[in-house]
Design a protein around this motif. Sequence first.
Motif, PDB file in Angstrom:
ATOM      1  N   MET A  72       0.817  -1.197   0.000  1.00  0.00           N
ATOM      2  CA  MET A  72       0.000   0.000   0.000  1.00  0.00           C
ATOM      3  C   MET A  72       0.862   1.263   0.000  1.00  0.00           C
ATOM      4  O   MET A  72       0.595   2.225  -0.717  1.00  0.00           O
ATOM      5  N   ILE A  73       1.923   1.256   0.812  1.00  0.00           N
ATOM      6  CA  ILE A  73       2.815   2.417   0.869  1.00  0.00           C
ATOM      7  C   ILE A  73       3.509   2.620  -0.474  1.00  0.00           C
ATOM      8  O   ILE A  73       3.641   3.750  -0.962  1.00  0.00           O
ATOM      9  N   ASN A  74       3.941   1.535  -1.098  1.00  0.00           N
ATOM     10  CA  ASN A  74       4.600   1.648  -2.395  1.00  0.00           C
ATOM     11  C   ASN A  74       3.658   2.222  -3.450  1.00  0.00           C
ATOM     12  O   ASN A  74       4.058   3.052  -4.284  1.00  0.00           O
ATOM     13  N   ILE A  75       2.383   1.799  -3.416  1.00  0.00           N
ATOM     14  CA  ILE A  75       1.415   2.313  -4.378  1.00  0.00           C
ATOM     15  C   ILE A  75       1.186   3.799  -4.165  1.00  0.00           C
ATOM     16  O   ILE A  75       1.151   4.592  -5.115  1.00  0.00           O
ATOM     17  N   VAL A  76       1.035   4.214  -2.900  1.00  0.00           N
ATOM     18  CA  VAL A  76       0.798   5.625  -2.596  1.00  0.00           C
ATOM     19  C   VAL A  76       1.992   6.471  -3.015  1.00  0.00           C
ATOM     20  O   VAL A  76       1.852   7.544  -3.621  1.00  0.00           O
ATOM     21  N   VAL A  77       3.215   5.985  -2.715  1.00  0.00           N
ATOM     22  CA  VAL A  77       4.414   6.733  -3.078  1.00  0.00           C
ATOM     23  C   VAL A  77       4.547   6.838  -4.594  1.00  0.00           C
ATOM     24  O   VAL A  77       4.903   7.897  -5.142  1.00  0.00           O
ATOM     25  N   GLN A 136       2.121   6.713  -6.879  1.00  0.00           N
ATOM     26  CA  GLN A 136       1.121   7.630  -7.408  1.00  0.00           C
ATOM     27  C   GLN A 136       1.463   9.076  -7.073  1.00  0.00           C
ATOM     28  O   GLN A 136       1.301   9.971  -7.911  1.00  0.00           O
ATOM     29  N   ALA A 137       1.934   9.326  -5.849  1.00  0.00           N
ATOM     30  CA  ALA A 137       2.316  10.692  -5.476  1.00  0.00           C
ATOM     31  C   ALA A 137       3.491  11.180  -6.315  1.00  0.00           C
ATOM     32  O   ALA A 137       3.529  12.352  -6.722  1.00  0.00           O
ATOM     33  N   SER A 138       4.444  10.310  -6.604  1.00  0.00           N
ATOM     34  CA  SER A 138       5.589  10.699  -7.430  1.00  0.00           C
ATOM     35  C   SER A 138       5.148  11.020  -8.849  1.00  0.00           C
ATOM     36  O   SER A 138       5.630  11.992  -9.454  1.00  0.00           O
ATOM     37  N   PHE A 139       4.228  10.220  -9.383  1.00  0.00           N
ATOM     38  CA  PHE A 139       3.735  10.485 -10.737  1.00  0.00           C
ATOM     39  C   PHE A 139       2.983  11.814 -10.791  1.00  0.00           C
ATOM     40  O   PHE A 139       3.180  12.608 -11.718  1.00  0.00           O
ATOM     41  N   ILE A 140       2.143  12.089  -9.800  1.00  0.00           N
ATOM     42  CA  ILE A 140       1.393  13.345  -9.777  1.00  0.00           C
ATOM     43  C   ILE A 140       2.340  14.530  -9.645  1.00  0.00           C
ATOM     44  O   ILE A 140       2.188  15.556 -10.319  1.00  0.00           O
ATOM     45  N   ALA A 141       3.358  14.402  -8.771  1.00  0.00           N
ATOM     46  CA  ALA A 141       4.318  15.492  -8.603  1.00  0.00           C
ATOM     47  C   ALA A 141       5.106  15.736  -9.886  1.00  0.00           C
ATOM     48  O   ALA A 141       5.347  16.886 -10.268  1.00  0.00           O
ATOM     49  N   ALA A 142       5.512  14.653 -10.557  1.00  0.00           N
ATOM     50  CA  ALA A 142       6.245  14.816 -11.821  1.00  0.00           C
ATOM     51  C   ALA A 142       5.367  15.461 -12.882  1.00  0.00           C
ATOM     52  O   ALA A 142       5.825  16.323 -13.645  1.00  0.00           O
ATOM     53  N   LEU A 143       4.079  15.079 -12.937  1.00  0.00           N
ATOM     54  CA  LEU A 143       3.176  15.675 -13.913  1.00  0.00           C
ATOM     55  C   LEU A 143       2.942  17.154 -13.615  1.00  0.00           C
ATOM     56  O   LEU A 143       2.926  17.989 -14.533  1.00  0.00           O
TER      57      LEU A 143
END
Length: 270
Positions: free
Chosen positions: A1-6, A8-15
């Motif tokens: 779960m933590i890996n998925i959240v991290v 997704q957060a990294s992808f959103i921040a990069a976008l």
Amino acid sequence: MINIVVAQASFIAALMFYMGVIYTSAYYGHFHLSPFFLGFGFAEFVLQSLHLMTFPVLVGAVVLLIAVAISGRRPRQALPGGLVRVASLGTSVLARYYLVVVVAGLVLVVLWWVWQLLLPYRWLGPLLIGLGLLLGEARRIDVDHTPRGLRDTAVPIFAAGVFLLWTVTLAAGQLGEQDARNAERDVIQRTGLVVFSAKRLGLTSRSPDLHFEDLGNSVHLRYRYTGLRLIAARDGRYYAVPIGWSAKTDHVYVLREADGMRIELTPGVQ
């Protein structure tokens, strides 16, 4: 779960970083500046991407969330039956004629590329192509229930992602240009600058609102300049333009506060 959240957060921040770079490059490029020359950092680019959160974008996000909710089994039971049937019928029709959506997007891209038509909506062509490819993939999943290879599914999804990223790029650049043109038109409302200097700066402009005044030998900072408006302030440098500034003909002044110069900020004239 933590890996998925991290992830997704990294992808959103990069976008958001990418959209911020496109937006600020278009905005400050209108004033002959570059955000990299101004020294923008990662956090500032991310914050600049929030300018894309306009009313049409928010409405589109709400519609997308409703469509996702309707497609799920549990939320579908809580929604009105008529709404579910209409949404399902519309999605199935679009998926059945996904090639028409793709062709329409290609036509819009050609019209923009060849004749420079539909410039305010140049992002619409790549958007239709990306959505058409996704609809085609969804239709294949519904019609063909046999397992498909990774290559068969990855190629259209990757192509759709490329076109959607192109859409985001065009939309962010267009919004940056539009905001810069609005700032140029209403430049008199921006923060004003009053410059006092011990030596003449040689600021010249076609604008009659840029005023120069000699305060006399008894004053150390004897030369006073008014009629400037602030565009950006970074690392002790003030990037200013005169009232009535035009992007096609006028310059941007770069002023740095020093012992022989004082810069005062004033409210813009409404």
